[in-house]
Design a protein around this motif. Structure first.
Motif, PDB file in Angstrom:
ATOM      1  N   SER A 150       0.951  -1.112  -0.129  1.00 11.67           N
ATOM      2  CA  SER A 150       0.037   0.030   0.085  1.00 11.67           C
ATOM      3  C   SER A 150       0.934   1.373   0.046  1.00 11.67           C
ATOM      4  O   SER A 150       2.043   1.246   0.179  1.00 11.67           O
ATOM      5  CB  SER A 150      -0.904   0.003   1.360  1.00 11.67           C
ATOM      6  OG  SER A 150      -0.452   0.628   2.274  1.00 11.67           O
ATOM      7  N   GLY A 151       0.171   2.375  -0.206  1.00 18.22           N
ATOM      8  CA  GLY A 151       0.903   3.679  -0.089  1.00 18.22           C
ATOM      9  C   GLY A 151       0.964   4.459   1.274  1.00 18.22           C
ATOM     10  O   GLY A 151       1.104   5.708   1.029  1.00 18.22           O
ATOM     11  N   ALA A 152       0.521   3.600   2.369  1.00 15.93           N
ATOM     12  CA  ALA A 152       0.445   4.407   3.585  1.00 15.93           C
ATOM     13  C   ALA A 152       1.849   4.881   3.905  1.00 15.93           C
ATOM     14  O   ALA A 152       3.096   4.191   3.609  1.00 15.93           O
ATOM     15  CB  ALA A 152       0.114   3.242   4.536  1.00 15.93           C
ATOM     16  N   ASN A 153       1.900   6.145   4.414  1.00 20.26           N
ATOM     17  CA  ASN A 153       3.100   6.558   4.927  1.00 20.26           C
ATOM     18  C   ASN A 153       3.261   6.781   6.600  1.00 20.26           C
ATOM     19  O   ASN A 153       2.229   6.640   7.042  1.00 20.26           O
ATOM     20  CB  ASN A 153       3.559   7.873   4.227  1.00 20.26           C
ATOM     21  CG  ASN A 153       2.326   8.974   4.354  1.00 20.26           C
ATOM     22  OD1 ASN A 153       2.584   9.520   5.477  1.00 20.26           O
ATOM     23  ND2 ASN A 153       1.642   9.278   3.646  1.00 20.26           N
ATOM     24  N   THR A 154       4.329   7.426   6.895  1.00 21.36           N
ATOM     25  CA  THR A 154       4.401   7.664   8.478  1.00 21.36           C
ATOM     26  C   THR A 154       3.360   8.658   9.126  1.00 21.36           C
ATOM     27  O   THR A 154       2.943   8.156  10.237  1.00 21.36           O
ATOM     28  CB  THR A 154       5.828   7.757   9.065  1.00 21.36           C
ATOM     29  OG1 THR A 154       6.322   9.003   8.341  1.00 21.36           O
ATOM     30  CG2 THR A 154       6.781   6.804   8.387  1.00 21.36           C
ATOM     31  N   ASP A 155       2.933   9.247   8.332  1.00 25.04           N
ATOM     32  CA  ASP A 155       1.945  10.446   8.954  1.00 25.04           C
ATOM     33  C   ASP A 155       0.583   9.653   9.056  1.00 25.04           C
ATOM     34  O   ASP A 155      -0.295  10.274   9.797  1.00 25.04           O
ATOM     35  CB  ASP A 155       1.593  11.564   7.760  1.00 25.04           C
ATOM     36  CG  ASP A 155       3.044  12.352   7.578  1.00 25.04           C
ATOM     37  OD1 ASP A 155       3.636  12.225   8.312  1.00 25.04           O
ATOM     38  OD2 ASP A 155       2.799  13.413   6.840  1.00 25.04           O
ATOM     39  N   ASP A 156       0.469   8.441   8.364  1.00 22.76           N
ATOM     40  CA  ASP A 156      -0.775   7.962   8.697  1.00 22.76           C
ATOM     41  C   ASP A 156      -1.083   7.033  10.096  1.00 22.76           C
ATOM     42  O   ASP A 156      -1.959   6.537  10.380  1.00 22.76           O
ATOM     43  CB  ASP A 156      -1.200   6.749   7.630  1.00 22.76           C
ATOM     44  CG  ASP A 156      -1.189   7.356   6.033  1.00 22.76           C
ATOM     45  OD1 ASP A 156      -1.849   8.634   5.976  1.00 22.76           O
ATOM     46  OD2 ASP A 156      -0.754   6.862   5.041  1.00 22.76           O
ATOM     47  N   LEU A 157       0.094   7.010  10.533  1.00 20.52           N
ATOM     48  CA  LEU A 157       0.153   6.168  12.042  1.00 20.52           C
ATOM     49  C   LEU A 157      -0.191   6.818  13.082  1.00 20.52           C
ATOM     50  O   LEU A 157      -0.551   6.242  14.198  1.00 20.52           O
ATOM     51  CB  LEU A 157       1.844   5.660  12.223  1.00 20.52           C
ATOM     52  CG  LEU A 157       2.322   4.859  11.019  1.00 20.52           C
ATOM     53  CD1 LEU A 157       3.914   4.588  11.345  1.00 20.52           C
ATOM     54  CD2 LEU A 157       1.637   3.386  10.965  1.00 20.52           C
ATOM     55  N   GLY A 158      -0.459   8.345  13.079  1.00 18.24           N
ATOM     56  CA  GLY A 158      -0.683   9.022  14.156  1.00 18.24           C
ATOM     57  C   GLY A 158      -2.488   9.128  14.189  1.00 18.24           C
ATOM     58  O   GLY A 158      -3.161   9.649  15.058  1.00 18.24           O
ATOM     59  N   ASP A 159      -3.184   8.642  13.322  1.00 19.25           N
ATOM     60  CA  ASP A 159      -4.738   8.751  13.150  1.00 19.25           C
ATOM     61  C   ASP A 159      -5.287   7.329  13.412  1.00 19.25           C
ATOM     62  O   ASP A 159      -4.582   6.368  13.438  1.00 19.25           O
ATOM     63  CB  ASP A 159      -5.069   9.021  11.824  1.00 19.25           C
ATOM     64  CG  ASP A 159      -4.649  10.549  11.478  1.00 19.25           C
ATOM     65  OD1 ASP A 159      -4.442  11.310  12.425  1.00 19.25           O
ATOM     66  OD2 ASP A 159      -4.462  10.852  10.142  1.00 19.25           O
ATOM     67  N   TYR A 160      -6.533   7.402  13.883  1.00 18.85           N
ATOM     68  CA  TYR A 160      -7.320   6.338  13.861  1.00 18.85           C
ATOM     69  C   TYR A 160      -7.463   5.515  12.378  1.00 18.85           C
ATOM     70  O   TYR A 160      -8.159   6.130  11.678  1.00 18.85           O
ATOM     71  CB  TYR A 160      -8.551   6.292  14.642  1.00 18.85           C
ATOM     72  CG  TYR A 160      -9.542   5.238  14.568  1.00 18.85           C
ATOM     73  CD1 TYR A 160      -9.199   4.252  15.234  1.00 18.85           C
ATOM     74  CD2 TYR A 160     -10.917   5.181  14.047  1.00 18.85           C
ATOM     75  CE1 TYR A 160      -9.907   3.141  15.225  1.00 18.85           C
ATOM     76  CE2 TYR A 160     -11.520   4.186  13.994  1.00 18.85           C
ATOM     77  CZ  TYR A 160     -11.156   2.748  14.545  1.00 18.85           C
ATOM     78  OH  TYR A 160     -11.999   1.670  14.520  1.00 18.85           O
ATOM     79  N   ARG A 161      -6.868   4.513  12.349  1.00 18.59           N
ATOM     80  CA  ARG A 161      -6.807   3.771  10.922  1.00 18.59           C
ATOM     81  C   ARG A 161      -7.203   2.125  10.958  1.00 18.59           C
ATOM     82  O   ARG A 161      -6.400   1.678  10.898  1.00 18.59           O
ATOM     83  CB  ARG A 161      -5.439   4.067  10.199  1.00 18.59           C
ATOM     84  CG  ARG A 161      -5.096   5.388   9.985  1.00 18.59           C
ATOM     85  CD  ARG A 161      -5.529   5.959   8.733  1.00 18.59           C
ATOM     86  NE  ARG A 161      -5.045   7.455   8.572  1.00 18.59           N
ATOM     87  CZ  ARG A 161      -5.223   8.093   7.031  1.00 18.59           C
ATOM     88  NH1 ARG A 161      -5.607   7.327   6.269  1.00 18.59           N
ATOM     89  NH2 ARG A 161      -4.754   9.351   7.340  1.00 18.59           N
ATOM     90  N   PRO A 162      -8.409   2.121  10.954  1.00 14.17           N
ATOM     91  CA  PRO A 162      -8.791   0.676  11.136  1.00 14.17           C
ATOM     92  C   PRO A 162      -8.261  -0.315   9.871  1.00 14.17           C
ATOM     93  O   PRO A 162      -8.244  -1.262   9.643  1.00 14.17           O
ATOM     94  CB  PRO A 162     -10.372   0.500  11.193  1.00 14.17           C
ATOM     95  CG  PRO A 162     -10.777   1.981  10.980  1.00 14.17           C
ATOM     96  CD  PRO A 162      -9.548   3.036  11.321  1.00 14.17           C
ATOM     97  N   GLY A 163      -8.412   0.652   8.809  1.00  6.94           N
ATOM     98  CA  GLY A 163      -7.670   0.199   7.305  1.00  6.94           C
ATOM     99  C   GLY A 163      -6.422  -0.586   7.690  1.00  6.94           C
ATOM    100  O   GLY A 163      -5.978  -1.727   6.874  1.00  6.94           O
ATOM    101  N   LEU A 164      -5.476  -0.117   8.587  1.00  5.13           N
ATOM    102  CA  LEU A 164      -4.267  -0.868   8.876  1.00  5.13           C
ATOM    103  C   LEU A 164      -4.494  -2.070   9.356  1.00  5.13           C
ATOM    104  O   LEU A 164      -3.481  -3.029   9.201  1.00  5.13           O
ATOM    105  CB  LEU A 164      -3.325   0.184   9.562  1.00  5.13           C
ATOM    106  CG  LEU A 164      -2.920   1.538   8.773  1.00  5.13           C
ATOM    107  CD1 LEU A 164      -2.120   2.396   9.975  1.00  5.13           C
ATOM    108  CD2 LEU A 164      -2.282   1.362   7.572  1.00  5.13           C
ATOM    109  N   ILE A 165      -5.447  -2.322  10.388  1.00  2.34           N
ATOM    110  CA  ILE A 165      -5.638  -3.388  10.710  1.00  2.34           C
ATOM    111  C   ILE A 165      -6.154  -4.517   9.622  1.00  2.34           C
ATOM    112  O   ILE A 165      -5.521  -5.731   9.775  1.00  2.34           O
ATOM    113  CB  ILE A 165      -6.879  -3.467  11.864  1.00  2.34           C
ATOM    114  CG1 ILE A 165      -6.404  -2.544  13.133  1.00  2.34           C
ATOM    115  CG2 ILE A 165      -7.315  -4.747  12.349  1.00  2.34           C
ATOM    116  CD1 ILE A 165      -7.765  -2.035  13.919  1.00  2.34           C
ATOM    117  N   ALA A 166      -7.028  -3.985   8.994  1.00  4.66           N
ATOM    118  CA  ALA A 166      -7.044  -5.092   7.766  1.00  4.66           C
ATOM    119  C   ALA A 166      -6.103  -5.162   6.960  1.00  4.66           C
ATOM    120  O   ALA A 166      -5.841  -6.489   6.449  1.00  4.66           O
ATOM    121  CB  ALA A 166      -8.389  -4.443   6.629  1.00  4.66           C
TER     122      ALA A 166
END
Length: 288
Positions: free
Chosen positions: A136-152
């Motif tokens: 995926s194109g997730a970057n480190t800035d995405d780690l500070g939010d609530y991101r249930p998609g990262l669990i998937a």
């Protein structure tokens, strides 16, 4: 201007090249890769770097079409695929067939990404004779939010090379510029259109199409690089712009007029113009 008011320093070319080197090392260490490309700057930059890295097996770029994806994404990706010679596959994620997603709970993104990655992995296993790693194109800035998609993503074994390389949004944009992706590097963040719908309101394809078309009309007035969200709330349709744009009375009137006309035509109530606030359509069940 005081130091506190100064804009964050943007990465220079040296920092961008160092970050790209880390990214290429990760991509070269394993593979072959399949990259989920949404059409935004993060996934497009990752795909471009991977394609140009002369990996032993060229990566496969996979794009899911859906009413929840901004309509500008597919043409942008198809143009890049032709220009770059990508191995490019288009598929349907099928998330709208999932009643859990359609109910739009606080963790809607989990069901969206579960369907997305499941569809991609199914296509990979059925059409390719190699075991591809999905990225995926997730970057480190995405780690500070609530991101249930990262669990998937974790459940599906999806990798996040940008995160692994310690790359955040400013570095992503800098790497994009190094690769001549000037237009892409300036794109504002464009999360899926379902994120514009207030938590608990059912996700309807017709509503997503309305949001997409209204945002396209409004972009003609504010420009392609400004932050814009058309939010569907219980009280009606709210347009969010950067505070400076909201403070421009002439622009605010033109935006309001266009939004009100579109809402009236499609049977929605226009509820006004507000300064942009990230994630404002999300309702935390613990605070509701």
């Amino acid at each position: 201007m005081t130091p506190k008011d100064e804009a964050p320093r943007q990465p220079d070319d040296q920092a961008a090249r160092a970050a790209e080197s880390r990214l290429c090392a990760i991509l070269s260490a394993t593979g072959p890769w399949a990259i989920a490309v949404s059409g935004g700057v993060d996934s497009v930059t990752l795909a471009t770097v991977a394609h140009r890295a002369n990996l032993p097996v060229p990566p496969v770029m996979m794009h899911a079409v859906s009413p929840a994806v901004p309509s500008t994404a597919r043409p942008r990706l198809e143009a890049l695929a032709r220009a770059e010679g990508w191995r490019f596959k288009i598929l349907s994620a099928g998330e709208l067939e999932d009643p859990r997603y359609r109910a739009n709970p606080y963790n809607r993104c989990y069901f969206c990404k579960s369907n997305l990655y499941g569809s991609m992995l199914t296509q990979l296993s059925g059409q390719l004779d190699r075991h591809h790693l999905l990225a995926s194109g997730a970057n480190t800035d995405d780690l500070g939010d609530y991101r249930p998609g990262l669990i998937a993503a974790a459940e599906a074994g999806v990798r996040h090379p940008l995160i692994e390389a310690g790359i955040g949004k400013p570095l992503v944009r800098a790497i994009a510029r190094l690769h001549g992706l000037a237009e892409v590097s300036e794109l504002p963040a464009q999360p899926c259109l379902a994120s514009r719908v207030e938590t608990g309101l059912r996700i309807e394809p017709e509503a997503l199409t309305f949001i997409d078309r209204l945002e396209a009309r409004l972009r003609e007035k504010i420009g392609p690089h400004e932050t814009l969200r058309v939010r569907l709330r219980r009280k009606g349709v709210v347009v969010e712009l950067d505070a400076a744009l909201c403070a421009d009375p002439d622009l605010a009137r033109r935006v309001a007029r266009t939004a009100r006309e579109s809402c009236s035509t499609q049977g929605y109530l226009y509820a006004g113009l507000q300064p942009y606030r990230r994630g404002s359509a999300f309702v935390d069940p613990m605070e509701a």
